[in-house]
Scaffold this motif. Structure first.
Motif, PDB file in Angstrom:
ATOM      1  N   THR A  90       1.012  -1.269  -0.098  1.00  0.00           N
ATOM      2  CA  THR A  90      -0.010   0.114   0.076  1.00  0.00           C
ATOM      3  C   THR A  90       0.947   1.397  -0.066  1.00  0.00           C
ATOM      4  O   THR A  90       0.736   2.231  -0.831  1.00  0.00           O
ATOM      5  CB  THR A  90      -0.837   0.090   1.414  1.00  0.00           C
ATOM      6  N   LEU A  91       1.836   1.270   0.713  1.00  0.00           N
ATOM      7  CA  LEU A  91       2.874   2.272   1.028  1.00  0.00           C
ATOM      8  C   LEU A  91       3.487   2.460  -0.492  1.00  0.00           C
ATOM      9  O   LEU A  91       3.780   3.594  -0.938  1.00  0.00           O
ATOM     10  CB  LEU A  91       3.637   2.013   2.085  1.00  0.00           C
ATOM     11  N   LEU A  92       3.874   1.525  -0.783  1.00  0.00           N
ATOM     12  CA  LEU A  92       4.803   1.664  -2.044  1.00  0.00           C
ATOM     13  C   LEU A  92       4.127   2.059  -3.359  1.00  0.00           C
ATOM     14  O   LEU A  92       4.616   2.699  -4.341  1.00  0.00           O
ATOM     15  CB  LEU A  92       5.364   0.351  -2.492  1.00  0.00           C
ATOM     16  N   ALA A  93       2.878   1.547  -3.267  1.00  0.00           N
ATOM     17  CA  ALA A  93       2.054   1.862  -4.500  1.00  0.00           C
ATOM     18  C   ALA A  93       1.721   3.521  -4.594  1.00  0.00           C
ATOM     19  O   ALA A  93       1.329   4.000  -5.532  1.00  0.00           O
ATOM     20  CB  ALA A  93       0.594   1.485  -4.328  1.00  0.00           C
ATOM     21  N   ARG A  94       1.950   4.046  -3.574  1.00  0.00           N
ATOM     22  CA  ARG A  94       1.684   5.669  -3.319  1.00  0.00           C
ATOM     23  C   ARG A  94       3.085   6.372  -4.066  1.00  0.00           C
ATOM     24  O   ARG A  94       3.110   7.804  -4.023  1.00  0.00           O
ATOM     25  CB  ARG A  94       1.514   6.237  -2.161  1.00  0.00           C
ATOM     26  N   LEU A  95       4.085   5.866  -4.221  1.00  0.00           N
ATOM     27  CA  LEU A  95       5.381   6.315  -4.741  1.00  0.00           C
ATOM     28  C   LEU A  95       5.337   6.470  -6.141  1.00  0.00           C
ATOM     29  O   LEU A  95       4.737   5.629  -6.832  1.00  0.00           O
ATOM     30  CB  LEU A  95       6.581   5.507  -4.324  1.00  0.00           C
ATOM     31  N   PRO A  96       6.075   7.357  -6.768  1.00  0.00           N
ATOM     32  CA  PRO A  96       6.217   7.475  -8.212  1.00  0.00           C
ATOM     33  C   PRO A  96       7.012   5.945  -8.779  1.00  0.00           C
ATOM     34  O   PRO A  96       7.311   5.377  -8.034  1.00  0.00           O
ATOM     35  CB  PRO A  96       7.061   8.554  -8.425  1.00  0.00           C
ATOM     36  N   PRO A  97       6.523   5.530  -9.911  1.00  0.00           N
ATOM     37  CA  PRO A  97       7.005   4.062 -10.436  1.00  0.00           C
ATOM     38  C   PRO A  97       8.522   4.394 -10.384  1.00  0.00           C
ATOM     39  O   PRO A  97       9.351   5.339 -10.580  1.00  0.00           O
ATOM     40  CB  PRO A  97       6.602   4.181 -11.716  1.00  0.00           C
ATOM     41  N   ARG A  98       9.065   3.169 -10.049  1.00  0.00           N
ATOM     42  CA  ARG A  98      10.604   2.873 -10.088  1.00  0.00           C
ATOM     43  C   ARG A  98      10.974   2.875 -11.456  1.00  0.00           C
ATOM     44  O   ARG A  98      10.358   2.187 -12.318  1.00  0.00           O
ATOM     45  CB  ARG A  98      10.943   1.879  -9.259  1.00  0.00           C
ATOM     46  N   PRO A  99      12.306   3.036 -11.516  1.00  0.00           N
ATOM     47  CA  PRO A  99      12.914   2.601 -13.136  1.00  0.00           C
ATOM     48  C   PRO A  99      12.621   1.313 -13.517  1.00  0.00           C
ATOM     49  O   PRO A  99      13.014   0.362 -12.640  1.00  0.00           O
ATOM     50  CB  PRO A  99      14.497   3.103 -13.206  1.00  0.00           C
ATOM     51  N   VAL A 100      12.386   0.929 -14.818  1.00  0.00           N
ATOM     52  CA  VAL A 100      12.297  -0.285 -15.090  1.00  0.00           C
ATOM     53  C   VAL A 100      13.614  -1.048 -14.804  1.00  0.00           C
ATOM     54  O   VAL A 100      13.467  -2.552 -14.353  1.00  0.00           O
ATOM     55  CB  VAL A 100      11.982  -0.577 -16.744  1.00  0.00           C
ATOM     56  N   SER A 101      14.792  -0.660 -14.626  1.00  0.00           N
ATOM     57  CA  SER A 101      16.011  -1.321 -14.543  1.00  0.00           C
ATOM     58  C   SER A 101      16.081  -1.477 -12.992  1.00  0.00           C
ATOM     59  O   SER A 101      17.046  -2.419 -12.928  1.00  0.00           O
ATOM     60  CB  SER A 101      17.082  -0.478 -15.117  1.00  0.00           C
ATOM     61  N   ALA A 102      15.529  -0.965 -12.191  1.00  0.00           N
ATOM     62  CA  ALA A 102      15.698  -1.194 -10.867  1.00  0.00           C
ATOM     63  C   ALA A 102      15.073  -2.440 -10.242  1.00  0.00           C
ATOM     64  O   ALA A 102      13.668  -2.767 -10.574  1.00  0.00           O
ATOM     65  CB  ALA A 102      14.852  -0.013 -10.094  1.00  0.00           C
ATOM     66  N   PRO A 103      15.861  -3.266  -9.754  1.00  0.00           N
ATOM     67  CA  PRO A 103      15.078  -4.566  -9.122  1.00  0.00           C
ATOM     68  C   PRO A 103      13.856  -4.225  -8.106  1.00  0.00           C
ATOM     69  O   PRO A 103      14.124  -3.133  -7.515  1.00  0.00           O
ATOM     70  CB  PRO A 103      16.293  -5.172  -8.319  1.00  0.00           C
ATOM     71  N   PRO A 104      13.176  -5.255  -7.983  1.00  0.00           N
ATOM     72  CA  PRO A 104      12.011  -5.009  -6.792  1.00  0.00           C
ATOM     73  C   PRO A 104      12.733  -4.818  -5.514  1.00  0.00           C
ATOM     74  O   PRO A 104      13.799  -5.513  -5.496  1.00  0.00           O
ATOM     75  CB  PRO A 104      10.978  -6.032  -7.191  1.00  0.00           C
ATOM     76  N   PRO A 105      12.023  -4.145  -4.517  1.00  0.00           N
ATOM     77  CA  PRO A 105      12.597  -4.188  -3.445  1.00  0.00           C
ATOM     78  C   PRO A 105      12.802  -5.780  -2.776  1.00  0.00           C
ATOM     79  O   PRO A 105      12.155  -6.553  -2.922  1.00  0.00           O
ATOM     80  CB  PRO A 105      11.695  -3.518  -2.382  1.00  0.00           C
ATOM     81  N   LEU A 106      13.807  -5.569  -2.001  1.00  0.00           N
ATOM     82  CA  LEU A 106      14.119  -7.064  -1.289  1.00  0.00           C
ATOM     83  C   LEU A 106      13.775  -6.944   0.267  1.00  0.00           C
ATOM     84  O   LEU A 106      14.333  -6.101   0.949  1.00  0.00           O
ATOM     85  CB  LEU A 106      15.542  -7.601  -1.572  1.00  0.00           C
ATOM     86  N   VAL A 107      13.158  -7.711   0.597  1.00  0.00           N
ATOM     87  CA  VAL A 107      12.648  -7.631   2.109  1.00  0.00           C
ATOM     88  C   VAL A 107      13.385  -8.690   2.902  1.00  0.00           C
ATOM     89  O   VAL A 107      13.198  -9.772   2.628  1.00  0.00           O
ATOM     90  CB  VAL A 107      11.038  -7.703   2.540  1.00  0.00           C
ATOM     91  N   VAL A 108      13.985  -8.385   3.761  1.00  0.00           N
ATOM     92  CA  VAL A 108      15.046  -9.364   4.675  1.00  0.00           C
ATOM     93  C   VAL A 108      14.444  -9.375   6.022  1.00  0.00           C
ATOM     94  O   VAL A 108      14.002  -8.487   6.838  1.00  0.00           O
ATOM     95  CB  VAL A 108      16.695  -8.744   4.825  1.00  0.00           C
ATOM     96  N   SER A 109      14.168 -10.719   6.724  1.00  0.00           N
ATOM     97  CA  SER A 109      13.891 -10.809   7.902  1.00  0.00           C
ATOM     98  C   SER A 109      14.313 -12.072   8.549  1.00  0.00           C
ATOM     99  O   SER A 109      15.304 -12.365   7.974  1.00  0.00           O
ATOM    100  CB  SER A 109      12.391 -11.040   7.912  1.00  0.00           C
ATOM    101  N   ASP A 110      14.087 -12.262   9.927  1.00  0.00           N
ATOM    102  CA  ASP A 110      14.593 -13.546  10.228  1.00  0.00           C
ATOM    103  C   ASP A 110      13.749 -14.849  10.008  1.00  0.00           C
ATOM    104  O   ASP A 110      12.788 -14.732   9.723  1.00  0.00           O
ATOM    105  CB  ASP A 110      14.904 -13.293  11.817  1.00  0.00           C
ATOM    106  N   ARG A 111      14.250 -15.829  10.444  1.00  0.00           N
ATOM    107  CA  ARG A 111      13.644 -16.989  10.340  1.00  0.00           C
ATOM    108  C   ARG A 111      12.092 -17.207  10.823  1.00  0.00           C
ATOM    109  O   ARG A 111      11.500 -17.753  10.258  1.00  0.00           O
ATOM    110  CB  ARG A 111      14.482 -18.233  11.096  1.00  0.00           C
ATOM    111  N   ALA A 112      11.925 -16.478  11.989  1.00  0.00           N
ATOM    112  CA  ALA A 112      10.598 -16.589  12.599  1.00  0.00           C
ATOM    113  C   ALA A 112       9.463 -16.038  11.620  1.00  0.00           C
ATOM    114  O   ALA A 112       8.499 -16.428  11.847  1.00  0.00           O
ATOM    115  CB  ALA A 112      10.532 -15.716  14.032  1.00  0.00           C
TER     116      ALA A 112
END
Length: 169
Positions: A99-121
């Motif tokens: 929802t938050l990212l949808a409010r932002l201007p489009p990212r360049p086509v060459s930009a990879p999608p965001p990577l979300v890092v978290s722990d095993r839980a």
């Protein structure tokens, strides 16, 4: 202001991301607890739960945050009940983040999608399915017992040298 905090926060973050061209390529999602001393019988969110501070005698609430890895800016936060299990939160967090990212201007086509890092839980089969269906990537340590023999077979199919390969830019 309380009823409008989420909207105000999102407006602030959208403005900051637009004004400062911050790096959205890597995000970190985690939960921490805040312990309370005293009587909180009427507090909806202050409850006994898993204590990261090893203080099961104290009530707590949980604070879930998604941060920019580069710079440490908190993108999103959510205050949760003190007895919420970490593994129950990643899908709802993904939805909030989308929802938050949808409010932002489009990212360049060459930009990879965001990577979300978290722990095993946070790495559950439900979360993996939700991230696979989304425009975001997800990374976290995989518990081999999570998916039984299928996950163990997948891990065994990756050569050890590939798993140990250094990160490339």
């Amino acid at each position: 202001l309380y009823p409008h905090l989420e909207a105000l926060w999102q407006d602030l973050i959208v403005a900051a991301l637009g004004a400062f061209a911050l790096d959205l390529s890597r995000l970190a999602y985690d939960i921490t607890s805040l312990a309370f001393c005293g009587a909180y019988a009427e507090a909806d969110l202050v409850r006994y739960g898993y204590s990261r501070d090893h203080r099961p005698d104290r009530q707590q609430l949980e604070l879930a945050t998604t941060m920019l890895v580069a710079g440490g800016l908190p993108l999103d936060y959510q205050v949760l009940a003190g007895n919420v299990a970490d593994r129950t939160t990643p899908v709802a967090n993904l939805q909030r983040l989308q929802t938050l990212l949808a409010r932002l201007p489009p990212r360049p086509v060459s930009a990879p999608p965001p990577l979300v890092v978290s722990d095993r839980a946070m790495l559950t089969l439900e979360a993996l399915v939700a991230y696979e269906a989304s425009a975001l990537r997800y990374l976290g340590p995989l518990d081999p017992s999570l998916g039984g023999s299928a996950v163990r077979a997948l891990l065994a199919s990756v050569p050890a040298a590939e798993l140990a390969a250094p990160e490339t830019a």
